[in-house]
Design an enzyme around this catalytic site. Structure first.
Site, PDB file in Angstrom:
ATOM      1  N   ASP A   1       0.794  -1.144   0.076  1.00 44.33           N
ATOM      2  CA  ASP A   1      -0.076  -0.322  -0.314  1.00 44.33           C
ATOM      3  C   ASP A   1       0.545   1.467  -0.220  1.00 44.33           C
ATOM      4  O   ASP A   1       2.099   1.195   0.257  1.00 44.33           O
ATOM      5  CB  ASP A   1      -1.252   0.308   1.019  1.00 44.33           C
ATOM      6  CG  ASP A   1      -2.214   1.092   0.993  1.00 44.33           C
ATOM      7  OD1 ASP A   1      -1.977   1.858   0.319  1.00 44.33           O
ATOM      8  OD2 ASP A   1      -2.965   1.440   2.234  1.00 44.33           O
TER       9      ASP A   1
ATOM     10  N   THR B   1      -0.009   4.385   1.955  1.00 45.23           N
ATOM     11  CA  THR B   1       0.251   5.457   2.613  1.00 45.23           C
ATOM     12  C   THR B   1       0.773   3.360   3.749  1.00 45.23           C
ATOM     13  O   THR B   1       0.074   3.302   3.967  1.00 45.23           O
ATOM     14  CB  THR B   1      -1.241   5.164   3.823  1.00 45.23           C
ATOM     15  OG1 THR B   1      -1.945   6.364   2.202  1.00 45.23           O
ATOM     16  CG2 THR B   1      -1.342   6.313   4.624  1.00 45.23           C
TER      17      THR B   1
ATOM     18  N   ASP C   1      -2.095  -2.229   6.311  1.00 39.16           N
ATOM     19  CA  ASP C   1      -2.409  -1.589   8.374  1.00 39.16           C
ATOM     20  C   ASP C   1      -3.183  -1.627   8.398  1.00 39.16           C
ATOM     21  O   ASP C   1      -4.110  -1.572   8.795  1.00 39.16           O
ATOM     22  CB  ASP C   1      -0.956  -0.971   8.505  1.00 39.16           C
ATOM     23  CG  ASP C   1      -1.466   0.888   7.560  1.00 39.16           C
ATOM     24  OD1 ASP C   1      -2.167   0.506   6.400  1.00 39.16           O
ATOM     25  OD2 ASP C   1      -0.669   2.071   7.660  1.00 39.16           O
TER      26      ASP C   1
END
Length: 789
Positions: free
Chosen positions: A298, A300, A530
């Site tokens: 990802d 971010t 996350d």
């Protein structure tokens, strides 16, 4: 339903603890100290060696039973390493496990999951995992995903009175639930316990080794019986000598060190990664690391920091005062602000007088917007390219192409809880957020490129923004794909996912589909994440890697947790997996070569009716200095080669021809030196000495080819082995100790010549079989980079 905001009192908690109504779960590392000791002592290999040692012990020649020390060494090293790994996992798991918030004595406090008691009032927010079964007491737009339990990915709205199950996690909204079932009574109590368990479950490597051990065990029985009959029927042979020669035929058939080194390499991998704040939640994940060919990351939290800052507000035909007032109200109405709302909150103060709220919709990855319906209007905050089209969307796209994140503030015609929401949207302002790139991201991406591991950047953000951030890190990428334009899952979908490197506006379900598509193309996929939106993809990936600061749901399903959130730790994680698996495969070739030539020699001696050429001490010395010590050193070295399927086939492709050549050379020397008839003791000793020389020369040359491609220390290892054996045969004290006789130069010379021929044969076989397997044989190579050692 009335809400008891006090929760339990301290006295009520103490009473439940006394009655055992606590969320007691199994040990984080799975096995107790006693279990670890038992598992390392009571093994198949140790049992075989113990029986053979007792056979030697009854003869009174204890020095010949020195191989029995392997029982102590195997058990001790295995116990120490696994206890160290257990301690590492226990310490890390305390950091990495879920810490639920409970209300006791009217105060909210975080506790460890094992301290939850029956009837505790537990608070949940987005991304948190439900740790025990319970009933919802109050809910504020609470949505729960039970995909870990049911496989269904749709979030379920929860109202007061609804049941929630342990193992599910909160997608959006907030709420409180009362614990009804704790510990072993909970529906999925074992799920969170498994999150930090020291496991030894099935893997290709272990299955291959266990299969080999099973075959060896069955071979020992007929070969042992045949040798017993032959050795005890030899003329002028005492029963003690018959026992010793029978034992010496069987001991080298046992690949005792292979089992030890495998367990030790896995345990050391856990410890080494633990020092880098990487929690290995399943031991076979070490093997999965070595096979990774694609890393899906990802943007971010991986390429950029979580923290955002509000750079500017671009007004769109709206009164700035109206925009400021709306933002202040949205900040005040959000009890669990995400990173974007936190950035806005840092600039905009919450409203002193909140507007009455009729409905609220928390942000989800599927909708790409959040919103609140107040008495007089509905305000939205979300992705501009999702909420509107035309000039505003184009302007947001243009800003996003520079790597900045853009949110649209707008009003909507429908209530946010309506099925037709948002309805007609009126843009009011664009909020431009700045994101900070991780300082270590560029080096990490460069490492993966050098190691031929593809990196796919998969994000829910604007595609142009994701592409700009990726390019700014020095990564060459082709077309950036907007996931909304992707076809339905199928061959075309898989082809696009395989070819492209960067994807934006990806939904959680699409992340899962992308993982499946890459797997269908033969890739071994590691997925990093996350957030709650990453859980489904993490669960389906070959290797799930979660960030330590991420949601407890992602940590629960991942095999690896990066507790310090450093994406730069991932190259070390992959390198450690390659080191463990590559080195075990390398040393397995040594141990199985020994097993094969030992079986052939034992069968030949039995079928020909001649004494075994070696004493137990002979095979012990050869086993330690040709195989054991070199294998131990090689198992600890760096190894950058990606693991491939077919461990048993590749290992036997080297071990079988190598073992046959070693056995053929030894038999040629033995029969050429003593013949098939009975001989005096001194001739038997000279023949055994010459045969041992041939065996050492050829077996050590197998070590030399297995050690390739050479680096300086591997070449030195082979040179040391030959130098050591030369010293052993040259010194009188070692000659007496090993019962060697080098006085007959003709016999010794014959053994040396046969040994040289055997070495040449092994060399030719190595080159030929490498070409047949499609590999490029290399004599010299470069050591792994120091930064990854």
């Amino acid at each position: 339903m009335p809400v008891d905001v006090q929760g339990l009192t301290s006295e009520e908690v103490a009473d439940r603890v006394a009655r055992g109504q606590v969320n007691t779960l199994p040990s984080r590392s799975g096995r107790s100290t006693l279990d670890i000791v038992r598992a390392n002592v009571l093994t198949r290999v140790n049992a075989i060696l113990f029986v053979l040692f007792m056979c030697v012990a009854v003869t009174g020649h204890f020095i010949q039973g020195i191989f029995g020390l392997l029982i102590v060494v195997n058990s001790t090293i295995g116990i120490i390493q696994e206890l160290r790994a257990k301690r590492t996992l226990d310490n890390l798991a305390v950091v990495g496990e879920a810490h639920p918030t409970v209300i006791r004595d009217g105060v909210a406090r975080q506790i460890v999951r094992d301290e939850v008691v029956l009837d505790d009032l537990i608070v949940v927010t987005p991304g948190e995992q439900v740790v025990v079964d319970g009933v919802v007491v109050d809910a504020d737009y609470l949505e729960v995903d039970e995909s870990l339990l049911t496989g269904e990915s749709d979030a379920l709205a929860k109202e007061p009175g609804d049941r929630v199950l342990s193992g599910s996690f909160v997608v959006s909204g907030t709420g409180r639930y009362r614990a009804e079932k704790v510990g072993a009574d909970a529906y999925a109590a074992q799920l969170t316990a498994q999150a930090a368990k020291f496991t030894l479950v099935s893997s290709e490597l272990r299955q291959g080794i266990n299969k080999i051990l099973k075959y060896v065990t069955w071979l020992l029985i007929p070969v042992g019986l045949l040798n017993i009959v032959v050795q005890f029927t030899q003329p002028d042979t005492t029963w003690q000598e018959a026992v010793l020669r029978t034992t010496s035929a069987l001991v080298p058939m046992v690949p005792e060190g292979l089992v030890l080194l495998t367990s030790m390499a896995f345990a050391l991998g856990v410890i080494r990664l633990g020092r880098r704040n990487c929690l290995v939640q399943e031991l076979p994940a070490i093997e999965g690391l070595a096979r990774v060919s694609v890393v899906c990351a990802d943007k971010t939290g991986t390429l950029t920091e979580h923290a955002l800052t509000l750079g500017e507000i671009i007004h769109l035909d709206a009164d700035p005062a109206e925009v400021s007032a709306a933002l202040a109200q949205l900040v005040a109405a959000d009890p669990t602000p995400n990173a974007s709302m936190q950035a806005i909150n840092a600039v905009v103060e919450p409203a002193d007088r909140p507007w009455p709220i009729l409905a609220r919709a928390p942000f989800t990855s599927a909708k790409k917007f959040s919103g609140v319906t107040f008495e007089h209007a509905t305000w939205l905050l979300g992705a501009a390219d999702v909420l509107c089209e035309g000039e505003v969307a184009d302007r947001a796209e243009e800003i996003g192409s520079t790597g900045r994140r853009v949110l649209l503030l707008a009003t909507a015609s429908e209530r946010v809880d309506s099925a037709s929401a948002p309805g007609a949207v009126v843009p009011k302002a664009l909020l431009v957020l700045d994101q900070v790139k991780r300082t270590d991201a560029a080096d990490t991406l460069r490492y993966f490129q050098e190691q031929n591991v593809e990196v796919k950047v998969i994000s829910g953000d604007n595609a142009a923004s994701v592409g700009a951030v990726t390019r700014s890190l020095g990564v060459e990428i082709g077309e950036v794909v907007d996931a909304r334009t992707l076809p339905e899952p199928g061959p075309e979908f898989a082809g696009i996912v395989d070819d492209a490197d960067v994807f934006g506006r990806v939904t959680p379900e699409q992340k899962r589909q992308m993982v499946e598509a890459l797997q269908s193309r033969g890739h071994s996929v590691a997925m990093t994440g996350d957030g709650v939106n990453d859980v489904l993809a993490l669960k389906d990936a070959d290797l799930g890697v979660a960030m330590g600061s991420g949601s407890s749901a992602t940590r629960a399903v991942a095999q690896i947790v990066l507790l310090d959130d450093k994406f730069a730790s991932l190259p070390h994680v992959v390198a450690e997996g390659r080191r463990v698996i590559g080195n075990i495969e390398r040393v397995a070739k040594l141990f199985l070569t020994k097993t094969i030539y030992a079986v052939i020699l034992a069968l030949a001696a039995g079928l020909l009716g001649i004494p075994n050429p070696f004493l137990p001490l002979h095979v012990t010395v050869v086993g330690w200095f040709t195989i054991g010590i070199p294998a131990f050193l090689m198992s600890l070295a760096p190894n950058r080669e990606r693991a491939r399927p077919g461990f048993v086939r590749r290992t036997l492709a080297v071990a079988i021809p190598g073992g046959i050549v070693v056995a053929a050379g030894a038999l040629t020397t033995y029969l050429g030196s003593r013949g098939l008839h009975d001989v005096p003791d001194h001739i038997q000793t000279q023949a055994s000495t010459a045969t041992l020389i041939t065996l050492i020369m050829t077996a050590t040359w197998v070590l030399s080819v297995v050690a390739r491609p050479y680096v300086w220390w591997r070449a030195a290892l082979v040179a040391f082995a030959y130098g050591f054996y030369f010293t052993v045969f040259a010194l009188p004290v070692s000659q007496r100790w090993l019962s060697l006789d080098v006085s007959n130069l003709q016999t010794i010379g014959f053994g040396v010549i046969v040994g040289l021929i055997g070495m040449a044969a092994i060399e030719v076989i190595w080159w030929v079989t490498a070409v047949i397997r499609g590999e490029t044989p290399r004599l010299w190579g470069q050591p792994a980079k120091a930064s990854l050692e």
